[in-house]
Motif scaffolding. Structure first.
Motif, mmCIF file in Angstrom:
data_model
loop_
_atom_site.group_PDB
_atom_site.id
_atom_site.type_symbol
_atom_site.label_atom_id
_atom_site.label_comp_id
_atom_site.label_asym_id
_atom_site.label_seq_id
_atom_site.Cartn_x
_atom_site.Cartn_y
_atom_site.Cartn_z
ATOM 1 N N PHE A 111 22.629 -0.317 20.329
ATOM 2 C CA PHE A 111 22.237 -1.219 19.301
ATOM 3 C C PHE A 111 22.828 -2.748 19.555
ATOM 4 O O PHE A 111 23.763 -2.650 20.623
ATOM 5 N N THR A 112 22.385 -3.807 18.885
ATOM 6 C CA THR A 112 22.980 -5.100 19.046
ATOM 7 C C THR A 112 23.569 -5.417 17.761
ATOM 8 O O THR A 112 23.707 -4.774 16.712
ATOM 9 N N ARG A 172 22.922 -7.793 15.699
ATOM 10 C CA ARG A 172 21.755 -8.007 14.605
ATOM 11 C C ARG A 172 21.358 -6.904 14.215
ATOM 12 O O ARG A 172 21.292 -6.724 12.868
ATOM 13 N N TRP A 173 20.907 -5.812 14.950
ATOM 14 C CA TRP A 173 20.531 -4.601 14.405
ATOM 15 C C TRP A 173 21.719 -4.025 13.579
ATOM 16 O O TRP A 173 21.248 -3.342 12.507
ATOM 17 N N TRP A 174 22.795 -4.040 13.672
ATOM 18 C CA TRP A 174 24.173 -3.331 13.089
ATOM 19 C C TRP A 174 24.076 -4.219 11.723
ATOM 20 O O TRP A 174 24.089 -3.673 10.692
ATOM 21 N N PRO A 182 16.717 -1.111 19.671
ATOM 22 C CA PRO A 182 17.878 -0.856 19.019
ATOM 23 C C PRO A 182 17.864 0.429 18.020
ATOM 24 O O PRO A 182 16.620 0.629 17.242
ATOM 25 N N GLU A 222 21.618 -5.696 9.953
ATOM 26 C CA GLU A 222 20.459 -5.357 9.302
ATOM 27 C C GLU A 222 20.645 -3.973 8.748
ATOM 28 O O GLU A 222 20.345 -3.592 7.675
ATOM 29 N N ALA A 223 21.251 -3.067 9.541
ATOM 30 C CA ALA A 223 21.580 -1.635 9.005
ATOM 31 C C ALA A 223 22.506 -1.702 8.108
ATOM 32 O O ALA A 223 22.203 -0.677 6.938
#
Length: 149
Positions: free
Chosen positions: A137-138, A140-142, A132, A144-145
């Motif tokens: 992306f996923t 989860r990645w979003w 990601p 966290e970002a």
């Protein structure tokens, strides 16, 4: 900017097998819920009211693709995980589909852009090959970002 999503799956048994009847029967209702959800912009539709007849992979009739565009990630996430009827189908995914990774990718699209199936499949490949990042992306990645910004 809007957000596009692709979600793919391969049926465990032939798409038209009675074992998949509950999934197929839920599609019209869940799609109707998406169509009126806050932030919904567009969804892929084939010859019926869903996309199960679209051949994302030639000669693989049991591979299905779902794509949509939403105002933003929170609107898509609210529908995907908090809309009761969609969540009920999502929790039964393992009954109907073989495990696949990645099976879903999100990516930003310009307002008014309608992504093609080829674009969605390319984003899914990009996510699988590179992990990601801002381009694919996923959820989860979003999340966290967002915490990191």
């Amino acid at each position: 900017m809007a957000i596009a999503q692709i979600n793919v799956a391969r049926f465990r048994v032939a798409k038209n097998d009675p074992a998949n009847a509950a999934f197929m029967a839920a599609l019209d209702h869940v799609n109707a819920m998406a169509d009126v959800a806050d932030g919904f912009i567009w969804r892929l539709v084939g010859d019926g009211n869903d996309a199960t007849d679209i051949a994302a992979i030639p000669d693989d009739p049991d591979f299905v693709v779902n794509m949509s565009v939403w105002r933003d990630v929170p609107a898509l996430e609210a529908f995907a995980y908090r809309q009761a009827d969609h969540r009920a189908v999502l929790t039964r995914r393992a009954e109907w589909f073989d495990p696949m990774e990645p099976s879903m990718a999100l990516w930003p699209v310009a307002d008014g852009h309608i992504p093609s199936v080829a674009e969605g499949m390319a984003m899914l490949r990009r996510l699988g090959q590179n992990g990601p990042g801002p381009e694919a992306f996923t959820f989860r990645w979003w999340r966290e970002a967002q915490r990191g910004s």
